[in-house]
Design a protein around this motif. Structure first.
Motif, short mmCIF file in Angstrom:
data_model
loop_
_atom_site.label_atom_id
_atom_site.label_comp_id
_atom_site.label_asym_id
_atom_site.label_seq_id
_atom_site.Cartn_x
_atom_site.Cartn_y
_atom_site.Cartn_z
N UNK A 30 0.81 -1.21 0.00
CA UNK A 30 0.00 0.00 0.00
C UNK A 30 0.85 1.26 0.00
N UNK A 31 2.14 1.12 0.25
CA UNK A 31 3.02 2.29 0.22
C UNK A 31 3.34 2.74 -1.20
N UNK A 32 2.95 1.91 -2.16
CA UNK A 32 3.17 2.28 -3.56
C UNK A 32 2.09 3.25 -4.03
N UNK A 33 2.49 4.19 -4.84
CA UNK A 33 1.56 5.06 -5.54
C UNK A 33 1.34 4.48 -6.94
N UNK A 34 0.09 4.43 -7.35
CA UNK A 34 -0.26 3.94 -8.68
C UNK A 34 -0.75 5.10 -9.53
N UNK A 35 -0.26 5.15 -10.74
CA UNK A 35 -0.63 6.25 -11.62
C UNK A 35 -1.08 5.77 -12.98
N UNK A 36 -1.85 6.62 -13.63
CA UNK A 36 -2.23 6.42 -15.03
C UNK A 36 -1.72 7.62 -15.83
N UNK A 37 -1.12 7.33 -16.96
CA UNK A 37 -0.60 8.35 -17.85
C UNK A 37 -1.13 8.04 -19.25
N UNK A 38 -0.99 8.99 -20.15
CA UNK A 38 -1.39 8.75 -21.53
C UNK A 38 -0.47 9.50 -22.48
N UNK A 39 -0.38 8.97 -23.69
CA UNK A 39 0.45 9.59 -24.70
C UNK A 39 -0.26 9.54 -26.04
N UNK A 40 -0.57 10.72 -26.55
CA UNK A 40 -1.20 10.84 -27.86
C UNK A 40 -0.11 10.93 -28.93
N UNK A 41 -0.42 10.60 -30.18
CA UNK A 41 0.58 10.66 -31.25
C UNK A 41 1.21 12.03 -31.37
N UNK A 42 2.53 12.07 -31.38
CA UNK A 42 3.24 13.33 -31.53
C UNK A 42 3.31 14.18 -30.28
N UNK A 43 2.81 13.66 -29.17
CA UNK A 43 2.81 14.43 -27.93
C UNK A 43 3.58 13.70 -26.84
N UNK A 44 3.97 14.43 -25.81
CA UNK A 44 4.66 13.83 -24.69
C UNK A 44 3.66 13.08 -23.80
N UNK A 45 4.20 12.11 -23.08
CA UNK A 45 3.38 11.38 -22.13
C UNK A 45 2.94 12.34 -21.03
N UNK A 46 1.65 12.26 -20.67
CA UNK A 46 1.13 13.19 -19.67
C UNK A 46 0.39 12.46 -18.56
N UNK A 47 0.38 13.09 -17.42
CA UNK A 47 -0.27 12.56 -16.23
C UNK A 47 -1.79 12.57 -16.40
N UNK A 48 -2.44 11.52 -15.91
CA UNK A 48 -3.89 11.44 -15.92
C UNK A 48 -4.45 11.37 -14.49
#
Length: 123
Positions: A30-48
């Motif tokens: 439970x000490x882990x943080x879980x994240x979702x990110x996304x990356x659209x074509x031609x763009x940098x990966x971004x936080x969701x």
């Protein structure tokens, strides 16, 4: 070592919903943080979105706040991203990520990543 596998992506119409899953295995707690990110074509990966269940801390990108929700199952082996009111601009490859520590929106802070799942929203 932490292993992450995403699933649930697909093609959906504007205004539709999808639920992404991230199967978590390996040395996690439970000490882990879980994240979702996304990356659209031609763009940098971004936080969701991100959540750390040990302290309840949660964060969402402004662009998805009120539409997306991060959760997990009781067995703590799957993390979900519930996506509602989807828009064409949500089209991207979505990645699940994990880090030991507090939540953060920075891609560079996450140590473990899944392979990604494609989400396409048609107009």
């Amino acid at each position: 070592q932490v292993h992450l596998v995403e699933s649930g992506g697909g093609l959906v119409q504007d205004g539709g919903s999808l639920r992404l899953s991230c199967a978590v295995s390996g040395r996690t707690s439970s000490s882990y943080a879980m994240g979702w990110f996304r990356q659209a074509p031609g763009k940098e990966r971004e936080f969701v979105a991100a959540k750390r269940w040990s302290d309840g801390s949660t964060a969402y990108a402004n662009s998805v706040k009120g539409r997306f929700s991060i959760s997990r199952d009781n067995a703590k082996t799957t993390v979900y991203l519930e996506m509602n009111s989807l828009k064409p601009e949500d089209t991207a490859v979505y990645y699940c990520a994990a880090r030991l520590g507090t939540i953060t929106t920075s891609t560079f802070s996450y140590s473990y990543w899944g392979q990604g799942t494609q989400v396409t929203v048609s107009s």
